[in-house]
Write a protein that holds these residues in place. Structure first.
Motif, PDB file in Angstrom:
ATOM      1  N   ASP A  56      -7.401  -6.365  -2.273  1.00 52.73           N
ATOM      2  CA  ASP A  56      -8.546  -5.756  -2.110  1.00 52.73           C
ATOM      3  C   ASP A  56      -8.513  -4.172  -1.879  1.00 52.73           C
ATOM      4  N   CYS A  57      -9.265  -3.393  -2.690  1.00 51.33           N
ATOM      5  CA  CYS A  57      -9.380  -2.098  -2.332  1.00 51.33           C
ATOM      6  C   CYS A  57     -10.859  -1.615  -2.604  1.00 51.33           C
ATOM      7  N   SER A  63      -9.431  -3.020  -8.965  1.00 53.55           N
ATOM      8  CA  SER A  63      -9.388  -4.272  -8.612  1.00 53.55           C
ATOM      9  C   SER A  63      -9.561  -5.204  -9.785  1.00 53.55           C
ATOM     10  N   TRP A 437      -8.222   6.267  -0.253  1.00 56.49           N
ATOM     11  CA  TRP A 437      -8.791   5.013  -0.134  1.00 56.49           C
ATOM     12  C   TRP A 437      -8.792   4.823   1.444  1.00 56.49           C
ATOM     13  N   PHE A 440      -7.117  -1.030   1.955  1.00 58.11           N
ATOM     14  CA  PHE A 440      -6.708  -1.843   0.990  1.00 58.11           C
ATOM     15  C   PHE A 440      -5.909  -2.960   1.781  1.00 58.11           C
TER      16      PHE A 440
END
Length: 649
Positions: A56-57, A63, A437, A440
């Motif tokens: 997951d990100c 993804s 990000w 994640f």
């Protein structure tokens, strides 16, 4: 601090790929149902949720490609009569070998496939390549021992590495025996590296095979040491050390400050900077002083491009933008991009000073992800093919689902930073730059018998807790407030204990023999065993594209026989195959290959008809026919054999 333009590029990838974003808030760890829109049809979803790590990100497009590549991999896994194999093409091709297999991307297949929860397909696949007499193991360059060790680091199975160590040694020797020049370096055709029409020329001492052999020597040494074969480990440590010195001394071009190809034709450097010059770092070969080469990866006059990196630097006069496939003189190839990203992750992990950093890794990986799209019938969809035009992003091959590169491994071992080792510890070193990000998650990676999860949440708003966490079996083992390295002991870790192993033969051996078998220095598709057929058999062994002056065909007998002559029938066609310029016989005696004594050829000059070479009788279990081509090379004229027989004395 990342400059404004690059920050915008890195942060804007999700919008660029126009994929639906996940919910902004969740305050819990992600589950499979949160990612249902990425998981494909029912069969793909069932396989993904059972076998692949959950990822997951905040970049929904990234993804999407992560799960797309796993789905493509699922469709490349095939059951055969020899267990699981992995296809490169999504359909049958005439140049493939047994079970539609091609060896050039086999190591890529293992590096991705090692992250499946069930290691059975990868154990089958390695066993197929290394123990099946009909598998075309050396039709293309490949780093098979390194792949075997990479699998063993993630899924250490009792006896698996032990069972493969002898064929790995035999395979290493076969490369030495055929492709190693007197200098100690290895020659190879670009096309047999899987790299057609390379700007550095058709053949030479290339960074590719030389780095592969270095990496395989280190892998054989590590596996041997783990099973108590210290004498073999020491020999392969020495091989690796010698090859490292040669690569750094002979393949480093001081003018271009890059690892280069020494041309077969005249012994000079090609003078071209090609992406393959980074392959030595894939195996941690170069010393720190060579890291200056990496400045070219982020230079727009070097390899950087909107859909790159390019296979040849853009400033080269030979750089071409083409709309067709199978050209390594400018197009971007996922095969080479995968190697480059692994190499860069290794460089960053080493801590060597370099003109490149984690931001560049992140940007290159996101560019690679962005290239995984194509518009078909007006619909933009995920795509992976053979090569891509690096400026406009047009795929230059029509092959969809081409399994010739990696992606999941780059995310798991590179970006998230789960760095496999063999000591029972778990090490994490993310390559996500600060300020990109905010979160994640990589969940339930099956690693050395444990379920490992790596969770990053800058504020705690996504997963409920702030910071970087390492969980094993759902239990927190290590954490930190910022992105950075984490290390922990795996639960129940016990010191490695070497176990007795049968004496290993450091030679080209016959492997398991229960009948007369045929092996060869080179072949791509049809197994050389076809030459043992009947008079009207249509089997053929040819090696016109091996790139070597002389190739060999070996007969191995179940037990020693007293042999005094070898018969062989040649083959001729209009273009590729003519009679060889020379033929000879060697026999395995006292641990080495020796030329047959008192040899008499009839006829004296080899023909494409029936030939016989008689010699002083010798008791042996191995004999070779050596044939020299008229014109070796990519577009050369080679010899071929349709039948071989022998006479016992």
């Amino acid at each position: 601090m990342i400059e404004t333009g690059r920050r915008a590029f890195l942060a804007g990838m999700a919008a660029a790929v126009a994929a639906p974003a996940l919910g902004a808030t969740r305050t819990r760890l992600p589950e499979w149902e949160d990612l249902a829109h990425h998981l494909g049809d029912a069969r793909e979803r069932a396989w993904l949720t059972a076998q692949a790590p959950l990822f997951d990100c905040p970049d929904a497009g990234f993804s999407e490609i992560y799960y797309f590549r796993w789905r493509s991999y699922f469709h490349s896994l095939k059951r055969s009569s020899d267990g699981w194999v992995v296809w490169e093409f999504p359909y049958h091709v005439t140049w493939a070998g047994l079970h539609n297999t091609i060896v050039d991307a086999a190591a890529h297949h293992v590096y991705d496939g090692r992250w499946l929860r069930d290691p059975t397909p990868m154990h089958d696949y390695l066993r197929f390549w290394l123990t099946n007499r009909d598998a075309p193991l050396r039709g293309f360059s490949c780093w098979m021992a390194s792949a075997a060790r990479a699998l063993d680091q993630v899924h250490p199975e009792a006896g698996a590495a032990r069972a493969l160590i002898q064929p790995l040694i035999h395979n290493y020797h076969a490369w030495e025996d055929v492709f190693r020049r007197p200098s100690g370096l290895y020659t190879q055709l670009a096309v047999n590296d899987g790299m057609e029409e390379a700007a550095s020329g058709p053949q030479g001492l290339r960074p590719t095979l030389n780095a592969y052999q270095f990496g395989d020597a280190r892998a054989i040494a590590a596996i041997s040491r783990a099973i108590g074969a210290g004498d073999i480990a020491a020999r392969y440590d020495d091989r690796a050390a010698a090859l490292k010195a040669l690569v750094q001394d002979k393949l480093w071009n001081p003018e271009t400050r890059f690892f280069d190809t020494v041309l077969e034709a005249d012994g000079r450097f090609s003078g071209e900077r090609e992406l393959v010059g980074y392959i030595p770092w894939y195996f941690d070969l170069p010393d720190a002083r060579f890291a200056s080469a990496w400045a070219q990866l982020k230079d727009p006059a070097g390899f950087r491009a909107p859909y790159g990196p390019t296979t040849l630097e853009r400033r080269s006069p030979r750089f071409e933008l083409v709309e067709d496939d199978s050209r390594w003189n400018g197009s971007s190839w996922p095969y080479a991009t995968s190697q480059t990203l692994v190499a860069l992750a290794n460089l960053l992990d080493s801590g060597h000073p370099a003109p490149i950093g984690v931001v560049d890794y992140f940007e290159t990986l996101l560019t690679y992800a962005r290239s995984h799209y194509r518009t078909v019938d007006g619909v933009r969809q995920p795509w992976i093919g053979e090569s891509i035009q690096p400026i406009n992003g047009h795929w230059t091959s029509e092959t969809a689902g081409y399994n010739h590169s990696t992606f999941p491994d780059l995310v798991i071992s590179g970006l998230v930073g789960l760095r496999p080792a063999s000591d029972g510890r778990v090490r994490v070193k993310p390559l996500v730059p600060p300020g990109t990000w905010d979160y994640f998650a990589l969940r339930d990676v099956r690693y050395r018998g444990h379920d490992v999860s790596i969770i990053w949440d800058r504020t705690g708003a996504r997963y409920g807790e702030a910071g970087l966490r390492l969980l094993v079996g759902g239990k927190l083992l290590a954490r930190r407030a910022t992105l950075g390295p984490l290390t922990a002991d795996l639960p129940g870790r016990t010191p490695a204990v070497s176990a007795p192993v049968a004496p290993l033969r450091d030679e080209i051996g016959p492997g398991p023999v229960d009948r007369v078998t045929v092996t060869a220095s080179f072949y791509k598709a049809e197994p050389p065993g076809a030459v043992l057929g009947e008079e009207d058999a249509d089997g053929i062994w040819d090696f016109y594209s091996s790139g070597l002056d002389t190739d060999w065909l070996q007969l191995t007998f179940p037990k020693p026989i007293r042999i005094g002559a070898l018969w062989w029938d040649g083959y001729e066609d209009e273009k590729r195959h003519k009679a060889p310029t020379a033929a000879a016989v060697t026999l395995w005696r006292d641990g080495e290959w020796r030329t047959a004594e008192q040899a008499v050829a009839d006829p004296v000059k080899p023909t494409t008809g029936r030939n016989r070479i008689a010699f002083a009788p010798v008791e042996t279990d191995r004999v070779r026919l050596l044939l020299t081509s008229q014109k070796p090379g990519r577009h050369g004229v080679g010899a071929a054999v349709v039948r071989v027989q022998w006479e016992e004395a």
